[in-house]
Design a protein around this motif. Sequence first.
Motif, mmCIF file in Angstrom:
data_model
loop_
_atom_site.group_PDB
_atom_site.id
_atom_site.type_symbol
_atom_site.label_atom_id
_atom_site.label_comp_id
_atom_site.label_asym_id
_atom_site.label_seq_id
_atom_site.Cartn_x
_atom_site.Cartn_y
_atom_site.Cartn_z
ATOM 1 N N SER A 181 4.730 -0.316 6.836
ATOM 2 C CA SER A 181 4.169 0.826 6.119
ATOM 3 C C SER A 181 4.304 0.646 4.610
ATOM 4 C CB SER A 181 4.879 2.115 6.555
ATOM 5 O OG SER A 181 4.418 3.224 5.810
ATOM 6 N N TYR A 182 5.459 0.147 4.180
ATOM 7 C CA TYR A 182 5.648 -0.109 2.748
ATOM 8 C C TYR A 182 4.803 -1.295 2.283
ATOM 9 C CZ TYR A 182 7.748 -1.757 -1.582
ATOM 10 O OH TYR A 182 7.921 -2.192 -2.865
ATOM 11 N N SER A 185 1.103 -0.610 1.750
ATOM 12 C CA SER A 185 0.777 0.552 0.925
ATOM 13 C C SER A 185 0.422 0.142 -0.501
ATOM 14 C CB SER A 185 1.966 1.520 0.878
ATOM 15 O OG SER A 185 3.049 0.955 0.160
ATOM 16 N N ASN A 232 6.093 15.644 -3.423
ATOM 17 C CA ASN A 232 4.892 15.138 -2.741
ATOM 18 C C ASN A 232 3.922 14.430 -3.683
ATOM 19 O OD1 ASN A 232 3.957 17.523 -4.038
ATOM 20 N ND2 ASN A 232 2.301 17.720 -2.536
ATOM 21 N N ASN A 238 7.123 7.034 -3.853
ATOM 22 C CA ASN A 238 6.109 7.668 -3.018
ATOM 23 C C ASN A 238 6.739 8.600 -1.986
ATOM 24 O OD1 ASN A 238 4.272 7.447 -0.340
ATOM 25 N ND2 ASN A 238 2.994 7.315 -2.175
ATOM 26 N N GLN A 239 6.026 9.681 -1.663
ATOM 27 C CA GLN A 239 6.547 10.682 -0.730
ATOM 28 C C GLN A 239 6.913 10.091 0.630
ATOM 29 O OE1 GLN A 239 3.729 13.627 0.750
ATOM 30 N NE2 GLN A 239 2.011 12.366 0.067
ATOM 31 N N LYS A 240 6.260 8.989 1.032
ATOM 32 C CA LYS A 240 6.562 8.383 2.329
ATOM 33 C C LYS A 240 7.977 7.821 2.380
ATOM 34 C CE LYS A 240 1.805 7.250 3.621
ATOM 35 N NZ LYS A 240 0.860 6.159 3.990
ATOM 36 N N GLN A 241 8.574 7.558 1.225
ATOM 37 C CA GLN A 241 9.937 7.042 1.198
ATOM 38 C C GLN A 241 10.919 8.081 1.746
ATOM 39 O OE1 GLN A 241 11.124 3.744 -0.478
ATOM 40 N NE2 GLN A 241 9.114 3.422 0.424
ATOM 41 N N LEU A 243 10.101 10.778 3.503
ATOM 42 C CA LEU A 243 9.690 11.159 4.851
ATOM 43 C C LEU A 243 10.132 10.121 5.885
ATOM 44 C CD1 LEU A 243 6.099 12.447 4.019
ATOM 45 C CD2 LEU A 243 8.066 13.842 4.685
ATOM 46 N N ALA A 244 10.096 8.832 5.511
ATOM 47 C CA ALA A 244 10.501 7.781 6.441
ATOM 48 C C ALA A 244 11.988 7.869 6.761
ATOM 49 C CB ALA A 244 10.172 6.403 5.857
#
Length: 290
Positions: A181-182, A185, A232, A238-241, A243-244
């Motif tokens: 995912s990282y 991206s 967000n 990044n917000q995915k960091q 959230l992951a």
Amino acid sequence: MKKLILKYHFFVLGLISFALSSCNTRKFKVWVGTDNEQKIYNLKYGAHKKQKMDVFLPSGYPENSPVILIVHGGAWSLGKKEHMIQIQKMLFKNHIPSINMNYRLVSKSKKITYREQLEDIRSAIEKFNELAGKAELQPDHYILLGESSGGHLSLLYGYQHPEQVKKIISLSGPTDFYSPSYLHSFYSKYSSPTIQKMVGEKFDRKNLSEEFKKASPLYNVCHVPTLLFQGNTDFLVNQKQGLALDSALTAQNIPHKLIFMENTGHVPRFFSKRKRESIIYPNILEWIRN
């Protein structure tokens, strides 16, 4: 009347010989309040010029109070403890003892990576452990609080040393430098040069070294309660960091809380007094006390 006292205080009596071993003792100073309050500035915990910490001991804390170890941000290669003084003052006001540390900054020429920065956290903890009894506090009873890259270091050290770290607080800290995912991206496109420097290994997208996995809190989680703050619209992390890591902690039933803030960028406490006072600080205090 409160006053500034250079190199003298009952707590500092245990530090004087250590302070005098430095050739630059004039920056070492102690503030003494009227109610057994103490602020020790630039206490050395190692030989390097960056290895200094500020210790704030307010009045009225119990012996079983955790010590908050504050780790500043700055992309691992910038920043200083003074950038976190606002948080340290907030903790002091709420009768919570804290340490605010500088650490060696990442440098390719000096061969300093995140590993040396983790060693600095260990050294700061070991130094304060030697002095904890003088402050009527327990050794190895810490909560790590880091911001941005300091959040990454706090998460990684805390997960690797649960015998010392009881809780972790990460404000906008990156968590993943290895997952598909990282790697796939857009975020990795502009963050990888900084990550490469921090890890000290070439960022080869087709054959990524396991060292990037070792440097990722996402792959090092253990049963240490964790408080995460994530915006967000954070462009730097990044917000995915956030959230992951939240998902990984949930999957392993590790106590945690994610404060996910809408319309919020990187380290929002700097830029929003409202969020700082109504969201960030109240949640930090609740996490420490509960």
